[in-house]
Scaffold this motif. Structure first.
Motif, PDB file in Angstrom:
ATOM      1  N   TYR A 206      34.285 -17.269  12.008  1.00  0.00           N
ATOM      2  CA  TYR A 206      34.269 -15.893  11.503  1.00  0.00           C
ATOM      3  C   TYR A 206      33.175 -15.802  10.448  1.00  0.00           C
ATOM      4  CZ  TYR A 206      36.855 -17.731   7.449  1.00  0.00           C
ATOM      5  OH  TYR A 206      37.239 -18.439   6.344  1.00  0.00           O
ATOM      6  N   ILE A 207      32.632 -14.608  10.242  1.00  0.00           N
ATOM      7  CA  ILE A 207      31.578 -14.404   9.254  1.00  0.00           C
ATOM      8  C   ILE A 207      32.218 -14.270   7.879  1.00  0.00           C
ATOM      9  CG2 ILE A 207      29.628 -12.991   8.516  1.00  0.00           C
ATOM     10  CD1 ILE A 207      29.185 -14.443  11.157  1.00  0.00           C
ATOM     11  N   ALA A 208      31.997 -15.274   7.036  1.00  0.00           N
ATOM     12  CA  ALA A 208      32.568 -15.268   5.691  1.00  0.00           C
ATOM     13  C   ALA A 208      31.648 -14.601   4.681  1.00  0.00           C
ATOM     14  CB  ALA A 208      32.852 -16.707   5.243  1.00  0.00           C
ATOM     15  N   TYR A 209      30.333 -14.648   4.943  1.00  0.00           N
ATOM     16  CA  TYR A 209      29.377 -14.063   3.991  1.00  0.00           C
ATOM     17  C   TYR A 209      28.124 -13.668   4.754  1.00  0.00           C
ATOM     18  CZ  TYR A 209      26.739 -13.476  -0.378  1.00  0.00           C
ATOM     19  OH  TYR A 209      26.008 -12.963  -1.414  1.00  0.00           O
ATOM     20  N   SER A 210      27.716 -12.423   4.588  1.00  0.00           N
ATOM     21  CA  SER A 210      26.479 -11.932   5.201  1.00  0.00           C
ATOM     22  C   SER A 210      25.457 -11.695   4.098  1.00  0.00           C
ATOM     23  CB  SER A 210      26.737 -10.643   5.984  1.00  0.00           C
ATOM     24  OG  SER A 210      25.551 -10.183   6.606  1.00  0.00           O
ATOM     25  N   ALA A 211      24.373 -12.441   4.138  1.00  0.00           N
ATOM     26  CA  ALA A 211      23.354 -12.369   3.087  1.00  0.00           C
ATOM     27  C   ALA A 211      22.151 -11.583   3.575  1.00  0.00           C
ATOM     28  CB  ALA A 211      22.936 -13.772   2.671  1.00  0.00           C
ATOM     29  N   SER A 212      21.384 -11.052   2.630  1.00  0.00           N
ATOM     30  CA  SER A 212      20.179 -10.305   2.979  1.00  0.00           C
ATOM     31  C   SER A 212      18.972 -11.215   3.140  1.00  0.00           C
ATOM     32  CB  SER A 212      19.880  -9.249   1.913  1.00  0.00           C
ATOM     33  OG  SER A 212      19.698  -9.864   0.643  1.00  0.00           O
TER      34      SER A 212
ATOM     35  N   GLY B 265      30.564 -22.600  -2.109  1.00  0.00           N
ATOM     36  CA  GLY B 265      31.554 -23.155  -1.198  1.00  0.00           C
ATOM     37  C   GLY B 265      32.212 -22.122  -0.305  1.00  0.00           C
ATOM     38  N   LEU B 266      31.478 -21.020  -0.017  1.00  0.00           N
ATOM     39  CA  LEU B 266      32.083 -19.942   0.767  1.00  0.00           C
ATOM     40  C   LEU B 266      32.059 -20.182   2.271  1.00  0.00           C
ATOM     41  CD1 LEU B 266      30.805 -16.767  -1.143  1.00  0.00           C
ATOM     42  CD2 LEU B 266      32.926 -18.067  -1.455  1.00  0.00           C
TER      43      LEU B 266
ATOM     44  N   HIS C 131      21.878 -19.427   0.127  1.00  0.00           N
ATOM     45  CA  HIS C 131      21.984 -20.583  -0.766  1.00  0.00           C
ATOM     46  C   HIS C 131      23.061 -20.363  -1.820  1.00  0.00           C
ATOM     47  CE1 HIS C 131      17.594 -22.035   0.117  1.00  0.00           C
ATOM     48  NE2 HIS C 131      18.416 -22.229   1.125  1.00  0.00           N
ATOM     49  N   LEU C 132      23.111 -19.156  -2.373  1.00  0.00           N
ATOM     50  CA  LEU C 132      24.117 -18.862  -3.400  1.00  0.00           C
ATOM     51  C   LEU C 132      25.530 -18.967  -2.820  1.00  0.00           C
ATOM     52  CD1 LEU C 132      22.457 -15.836  -5.232  1.00  0.00           C
ATOM     53  CD2 LEU C 132      22.715 -18.164  -6.088  1.00  0.00           C
ATOM     54  N   ALA C 133      25.725 -18.388  -1.635  1.00  0.00           N
ATOM     55  CA  ALA C 133      27.044 -18.410  -1.009  1.00  0.00           C
ATOM     56  C   ALA C 133      27.454 -19.839  -0.644  1.00  0.00           C
ATOM     57  CB  ALA C 133      27.046 -17.520   0.229  1.00  0.00           C
TER      58      ALA C 133
ATOM     59  N   VAL D 142      28.263 -18.582   6.931  1.00  0.00           N
ATOM     60  CA  VAL D 142      27.348 -17.876   6.030  1.00  0.00           C
ATOM     61  C   VAL D 142      26.059 -17.653   6.809  1.00  0.00           C
ATOM     62  CG1 VAL D 142      25.974 -18.059   3.926  1.00  0.00           C
ATOM     63  CG2 VAL D 142      28.339 -18.865   3.942  1.00  0.00           C
ATOM     64  N   ALA D 143      25.631 -16.406   6.920  1.00  0.00           N
ATOM     65  CA  ALA D 143      24.465 -16.113   7.755  1.00  0.00           C
ATOM     66  C   ALA D 143      23.795 -14.829   7.306  1.00  0.00           C
ATOM     67  CB  ALA D 143      24.884 -15.987   9.225  1.00  0.00           C
TER      68      ALA D 143
END
Length: 290
Positions: free
Chosen positions: A215-221, A233-234, A227-229, A191-192
């Motif tokens: 691998y990138i599981a979640y890309s946040a703005s 548990g992502l 924090h949400l991701a 998560v990044a």
């Protein structure tokens, strides 16, 4: 009618905002036993418990939270009255850019304190990536900026006295929610922030240097999105200590992730000489960064 002691109220507010009496010690420059006695006096005066003490620190009781809300207003009014008597009731605009890695849980409280102390202040705040903070302050789009420096990035030398100040150092941790189950042999779901984030690039390069599949599981703005991701548990994220919310655990050793050196937070000013108002806000930021 009994009157509250503002020093006692300030101790209560600081302890609640810092999360423990021990964390309030360096801010108030009092021993922990003195602060405990001050809280005890307040509780005796109110006739009800104000704080619940535990291994994780202190949290206010319902009555304690009500008193904290009143105390913040009284302390802010006290500051305004004192400044007025000293001819320091400053007014004007201050433009502030902050990386959202910098104490995200504390920044709202800090901004509220600044506004309470300077009621005539018009505060303009932006949350930006550290590189953009530096660029915008250098271009004088903002008066002050707080940015994060990575371990392999040397800070630029200041061009004037107090134009750049080291605020604090913080360790970097790999963190995840307890619901995430992984083994050291699995690729790490990351998560990044997007690749334009310097911390993203740095941590990915460290994983690659240690030949750790990911691998990138979640890309946040932003950090709030991370924090949400993470709470869902992502995946796993690398965060500085003050940006790690409650409910996450360190997993450096469990997943054999590379240990990382600490980061530094710096405050920059657009010019060597700043206005009295900007100087006051700068000092508040510096004191609150400890």
């Amino acid at each position: 009618m009994k009157r509250f002691d503002l020093e006692l109220l300030n101790t209560l507010v600081t302890a609640v905002e810092q999360g423990s009496l021990s964390a309030a010690v360096p801010i108030l420059c009092r021993s922990q036993s003195t602060l405990s006695e001050q809280v005890r006096k307040l509780e005796q005066q109110c006739g009800v418990p104000l704080l619940v003490r535990g291994k994780q620190g202190v949290v206010p009781t319902p009555a304690g939270q009500r008193l904290v809300d009143h105390a913040r207003k009284l302390l802010a009014l006290n500051d305004v009255a004192y400044q007025d008597m000293q001819g320091l009731l400053l007014a004007g605009d201050v433009r502030l850019a902050i990386t959202d890695y910098f104490r995200p849980d504390w920044v709202p409280t800090l901004l509220r304190r600044i506004r309470g102390r300077y009621p005539r202040l018009r505060l303009h705040v932006a949350s930006l990536k550290s590189a953009f903070v530096e660029e915008e302050v250098t271009a004088r789009e903002y008066d002050l900026g707080i940015s994060m420096m990575l371990p392999d990035v040397a800070p630029q030398p200041p061009t004037g006295t107090e134009q750049r100040r080291l605020l604090r150092r913080e360790p970097l941790f790999w963190v995840a929610h307890s619901s995430l189950e992984l083994t050291p042999s699995e690729p790490v779901p990351i998560v990044a922030l997007p690749a334009s984030c310097a911390l993203h690039r740095y941590t990915m390069s460290m994983l690659e240097a240690h030949q750790r599949p990911y691998y990138i599981a979640y890309s946040a703005s932003g950090v709030a999105g991370m924090h949400l991701a993470l709470s869902a548990g992502l995946g796993v994220a690398c965060l500085n200590a003050s940006a790690v919310p409650e409910g996450l655990r360190r997993i450096d050793d469990a997943l054999k992730l590379p240990r990382l050196p600490p980061v530094r937070f710096h405050m920059s000013a657009a010019t060597p000489t700043v206005s009295a108002l900007v100087a006051e806000v700068r000092e508040m930021l510096a004191q609150s960064a400890c």
